[in-house]
Scaffold this active site. Structure first.
Site, short mmCIF file in Angstrom:
data_model
loop_
_atom_site.label_atom_id
_atom_site.label_comp_id
_atom_site.label_asym_id
_atom_site.label_seq_id
_atom_site.Cartn_x
_atom_site.Cartn_y
_atom_site.Cartn_z
N PHE A 1 0.82 -1.22 0.00
CA PHE A 1 0.00 0.00 0.00
C PHE A 1 0.84 1.27 0.00
O PHE A 1 0.34 2.35 -0.30
CB PHE A 1 -0.96 0.00 1.20
CG PHE A 1 -0.36 0.51 2.48
CD1 PHE A 1 0.34 -0.33 3.31
CD2 PHE A 1 -0.50 1.84 2.83
CE1 PHE A 1 0.90 0.15 4.49
CE2 PHE A 1 0.05 2.33 4.01
CZ PHE A 1 0.75 1.48 4.84
N LYS A 2 2.13 1.16 0.34
CA LYS A 2 2.94 2.37 0.41
C LYS A 2 3.07 3.05 -0.96
O LYS A 2 3.36 4.24 -1.04
CB LYS A 2 4.30 2.06 1.02
CG LYS A 2 4.15 1.70 2.50
CD LYS A 2 5.47 1.48 3.19
CE LYS A 2 5.29 1.30 4.69
NZ LYS A 2 4.64 0.02 5.04
N ASP A 3 2.82 2.30 -2.03
CA ASP A 3 2.82 2.91 -3.36
C ASP A 3 1.77 4.02 -3.49
O ASP A 3 1.97 4.98 -4.23
CB ASP A 3 2.52 1.86 -4.43
CG ASP A 3 3.67 0.88 -4.64
OD1 ASP A 3 4.84 1.30 -4.55
OD2 ASP A 3 3.39 -0.30 -4.92
N LEU B 1 3.50 7.04 -2.06
CA LEU B 1 4.82 7.42 -2.58
C LEU B 1 4.80 7.72 -4.07
O LEU B 1 5.62 8.51 -4.55
CB LEU B 1 5.85 6.36 -2.20
CG LEU B 1 6.22 6.51 -0.72
CD1 LEU B 1 6.87 5.25 -0.16
CD2 LEU B 1 7.12 7.71 -0.50
#
Ligand code: PLP
Length: 462
Positions: free
Chosen positions: A111-113, A116
């Site tokens: 999920f960090k995409d 970022l």
């Protein structure tokens, strides 16, 4: 709209400044001075819109006109065009009223995409406008590093240096970083452990002299823009299930608390949410605090859900600031005590938190059991982080008429160890990555010495 520190002593900043700054000078984290409102009409008007359009509408007040609307729309559209699913973050129904929100269709499968991909583009926009360049430094044991590299690889005005512990990162996670061969991407394998790498990054932020005036930027979840980007999928998922006319609940696998704090912000903006369930692994500071008012550090435990292995939840400070009625001095005093010894929250703020949050801690044996059980019931193979959420959601489910949305934070192929331990043959990587194990890698091995790392950064930045 300006941004203020949770400890009340640092100067208020604009959006542009807050994105370029990271931690506040008083040691606090930046939050918006006022929380923008989404009215019921605003929410109702989002039904059926694309994810990018919902994202633009939700984030626009935070950006405060500092990027013009057309440019910001373009940035948002480009960021989410990198996702492999047209819905960007699709909902997947598990049973009558339990849904998975799949946040893992971005370039690095976690999920960090979501945050970022956007943050890299916003930073590049502001730097270009100012005619400046900046250096990003970060330490990673996995997900954050690869997502940051993917988010910055096309940014002309940024050089990114990601430190990982040499031979202590899984092959898939290492290759997601080291096979990005862009000129502005530098992978450094440190002959030490994650804490050594992290300490060198911290020391570099504390004393930036080695960069001769070039700005050093943090892309960890203390950066406000990451929280802002994550607010969007709470709104999009709730609208898809009938908001504002229908309540929902969310269950969030949590570590540094950035993700679930974004959900809380969506709620404060006006999204009808019955409650948030916080899922932790054996590193359960959030659960101990909420359930037993035991706000204390415990030794780190290495678990099957490694991206949730933390001792302190940095973004919990942002929630404490709200629970303490935005009293920065009280937050600063509490966190000073916490650093020194086990402590507890005051009764009134704790009661406020318990109205909105439930919590549940899930150990490794249970993670394996849940992966098998969820597959048996739904045919889905969950990644180990999502598995903690699935169990917590089942345990803490409230009103049956209120859908529970569990956030699926990673693709199971990324955490094959747990999936195989649970008895599955493994899960193939998605097509855009199926040659990952054959791609060329590039990284530099350095000793665990601050001077050597800083010399490498200073000489290689462009
Ligand atoms: C980072 C991460 C988490 C924890 O998110 P926080 O925002 O730190 O609470 C959970 N699952 C996965 C897969 C992650 O990469």
């Amino acid at each position: 709209m300006r941004y203020i520190s949770t400890r009340g002593q640092a100067p208020a900043l604009s959006f542009e400044e807050v994105v370029l700054t990271g931690m506040a000078s008083d040691g606090g984290l930046y939050v918006p001075e006022e929380i923008p409102r989404l009215s019921r009409d605003d929410l109702a008007a989002m039904a059926g819109l694309s994810y990018a359009e919902i994202a633009f509408r939700v984030m626009r007040p935070f950006v405060n006109g500092e990027i013009d609307d057309d440019t910001f729309r373009g940035i948002v559209r480009d960021a989410y065009a990198t996702f492999s699913h047209d819905a960007v973050v699709p909902l997947n129904q598990l049973d009558a009223n339990h849904f998975l929100l799949e946040l893992f269709h971005g370039p690095t499968l976690a999920f960090k995409d979501v945050a970022l991909q956007l943050l890299g583009r916003i930073l590049d926009h502001f730097l270009k406008k100012r005619g400046e360049r900046a250096v990003i430094m970060g330490a990673t044991s996995g997900d954050t590093g690869s997502a940051a590299i993917e988010g910055c690889r096309h940014c002309d005005n940024l050089d990114i240096f990601i430190l990982h512990p040499y031979q202590r990162v899984s092959e898939v996670q290492r290759r997601q970083m080291t096979t990005v061969l862009a000129d502005n991407v530098f992978n450094v394998a440190i002959e030490g452990n994650f804490d050594d790498a992290q300490a060198m990054v911290k020391a570099s932020f504390a004393d930036q002299g080695f960069l001769d005036g070039t700005r050093l930027v943090a892309v960890n979840s203390i950066n406000w823009a990451r929280i802002m980007a994550q607010i969007v999928y709470y709104v999009a998922a709730a609208v898809a299930l009938g908001a504002p006319h229908r309540m929902v609940s969310f269950c969030v696998p949590s570590a540094n608390f950035g993700n679930v704090f974004a959900g809380y912000m969506a709620h404060r903006m006006g999204l009808p949410v019955e409650r948030f369930v916080i899922a932790t692994n054996a590193n359960d500071i959030l659960h101990r605090t909420l359930a037993d008012n035991d706000f204390s550090k415990q030794d780190l435990v290495a678990t099957l859900a490694p991206s949730m292995d933390i001792v302190v939840s940095s973004n919990f400070e942002r929630l404490l600031f709200e629970a303490y009625g935005r009293d920065g001095a009280a937050v600063a005093a509490l966190l000073e005590r916490f650093q020194a010894e086990p402590t507890a929250l005051a009764e009134a703020p704790l009661a406020r938190l318990r109205e909105q949050f439930a919590s549940h801690s899930v150990d490794d044996a249970t993670i394996l059991e849940v992966i098998r059980e969820a597959h048996h019931r739904t045919q889905e193979v969950l990644d180990p982080h999502t598995a903690t959420g699935y169990r917590a959601a089942e345990r803490e489910r409230g009103d049956a008429a209120v859908p529970m949305i569990t956030l699926a934070t990673a693709h199971p192929a990324k955490f094959a160890e747990a999936v195989v331990k649970a008895g599955f043959p493994g899960v193939p990587l998605p097509p855009h990555m199926d040659d990952l194990l054959e791609r060329e890698e590039r990284y530099t091995v350095l000793p665990s010495e601050l001077a050597a790392v800083q010399k490498f950064v200073a000489e290689n930045r462009r």
